[in-house]
Design an enzyme around this catalytic site. Structure first.
Site, PDB file in Angstrom:
ATOM      1  N   ALA A  49       0.944  -1.550  -0.368  1.00 36.82           N
ATOM      2  CA  ALA A  49      -0.173   0.054  -0.083  1.00 36.82           C
ATOM      3  C   ALA A  49       0.897   1.188  -0.156  1.00 36.82           C
ATOM      4  O   ALA A  49       0.748   2.035  -0.576  1.00 36.82           O
ATOM      5  CB  ALA A  49      -1.236   0.134   1.168  1.00 36.82           C
ATOM      6  N   TYR A  50       1.855   1.552   1.276  1.00 39.92           N
ATOM      7  CA  TYR A  50       2.792   2.665   1.046  1.00 39.92           C
ATOM      8  C   TYR A  50       3.082   2.345  -0.348  1.00 39.92           C
ATOM      9  O   TYR A  50       3.814   3.829  -1.034  1.00 39.92           O
ATOM     10  CB  TYR A  50       3.986   2.142   1.818  1.00 39.92           C
TER      11      TYR A  50
END
Length: 334
Positions: free
Chosen positions: A218-219
């Site tokens: 996600a990052y």
């Protein structure tokens, strides 16, 4: 989550202000200054105590006035002529806003700008709206030369996406994508109406180059989106004919922040952190002079400033493999 200003250092710039002699106008209040001052159409000047203006005297003037385009002001019966070349100087000290600057690389950047004599507003995340803070910022401190979107989060989560909670994903996306979008929008709105415009710097991170980021997918996805967002906003500025605002990217590389060190539990992570990572202070010492050069340049040309280049990374990895250098620099390897 968006950012708000939580602390301010206000420095003063010294510029030569030639003016004719005359009686001292009435004292007036100023949101930035304490003591006798002259109220003009563009702000307040701090003047020496006494009854007359001395001719050709350098005064302490708010740094925000450097950005103004003032030729002639009449105040209290005294003709005050501002040197047009001095008033148009785009040089330092600069007004710089840094999001996510209460610790880590943001805090190191703030200290480096202050060391250079600039005015720095450090911000951290809060529920208040950034739009309101931008308005307060502009009214009180004047033009912002540089806005650095440094705030980022991985929710301190280093696990496969299928094991990541909804709350963690939302924190990452809200901070790294939505927060940056809102800050860019408000910064552009503010800077496009400033005479000198301004420069917006977005911070990249792992995944920005499109490479996979396992255990923090996600990052990585949000950081990839920041690069695309920056390019799109620059294209929109050109499309709208806004030539005094520019979008830039900053690449700090691997920095020994809490965010990075939280994922240092594996032998592979320790290996690469020791080889490639640097302290926030080292990275800030590299980035700040380059940001200040751009801020002082009248050309709104997009730049991508990289601390850890590919050549530098590969050379450090080869040095480790060949000479066992950079071992145990930050974390013991067993």
């Amino acid at each position: 989550c968006v950012c708000v200003c939580v602390c301010v250092w206000q420095s003063m710039a010294r510029i030569a202000l030639p003016f004719t002699s005359g009686p001292l106008p009435r004292s007036c209040s100023s949101p930035l200054l304490r003591g006798p001052c002259v109220r003009t159409s563009f702000g307040s000047l701090l003047v020496p105590k006494g009854g007359n203006f001395p001719a050709s005297r350098s005064l302490r003037v708010p740094a925000t006035l450097i950005d103004q385009e003032v030729r002639f002001v009449e105040c209290g019966g005294a003709d005050v002529v501002i040197n047009s070349s001095a008033a148009r100087t785009r040089g330092p000290p600069f007004n710089v806003l840094i999001t996510g600057s209460s610790k880590g690389i943001g805090y190191a950047l703030a200290k480096e700008f202050l060391r250079a004599g600039d005015n720095v507003l450090i911000c951290s995340r809060s529920g208040d709206g950034v739009k309101k803070r931008v308005q307060e910022l502009t009214e009180e401190f004047g033009p912002q030369h540089a806005w650095i979107n440094n705030a980022g989060s991985n929710a301190y989560s280093h696990k496969p996406l299928v094991e990541t909670s909804d709350d963690a994903i939302m924190e990452i996306v809200e901070t790294n994508t939505i927060g940056v979008m809102i800050c860019c929008r408000e910064a552009i709105k503010m800077m496009m109406h400033q005479h000198w415009g301004g420069h917006i710097f977005n911070m990249d991170g792992a995944g920005a180059d499109g490479r996979p980021t396992p255990r923090f997918a996600a990052y990585g996805a949000t950081k990839r989106s920041v690069v695309q967002l920056t390019k799109s906003l620059q294209a929109e500025l050109q499309m709208q004919g806004i030539k005094n605002v520019a979008m830039h990217m900053l690449s700090p590389g691997m920095v020994t922040t809490d965010l990075l060190m939280a994922g240092s539990g594996t032998p592979q992570a320790k290996f690469f952190i020791n080889i490639l990572a640097e302290t926030p202070e080292t990275v800030a010492d590299f980035l700040v002079p380059r940001i200040r050069t751009i801020a002082g340049n009248g050309k709104a040309k997009p730049r991508y400033i990289r601390f850890l280049t590919g050549i530098k990374a590969y050379s450090q990895i080869l040095a480790r493999l060949a000479f066992n250098s950079r071992k145990n620099r930050h974390i013991p390897e067993y």
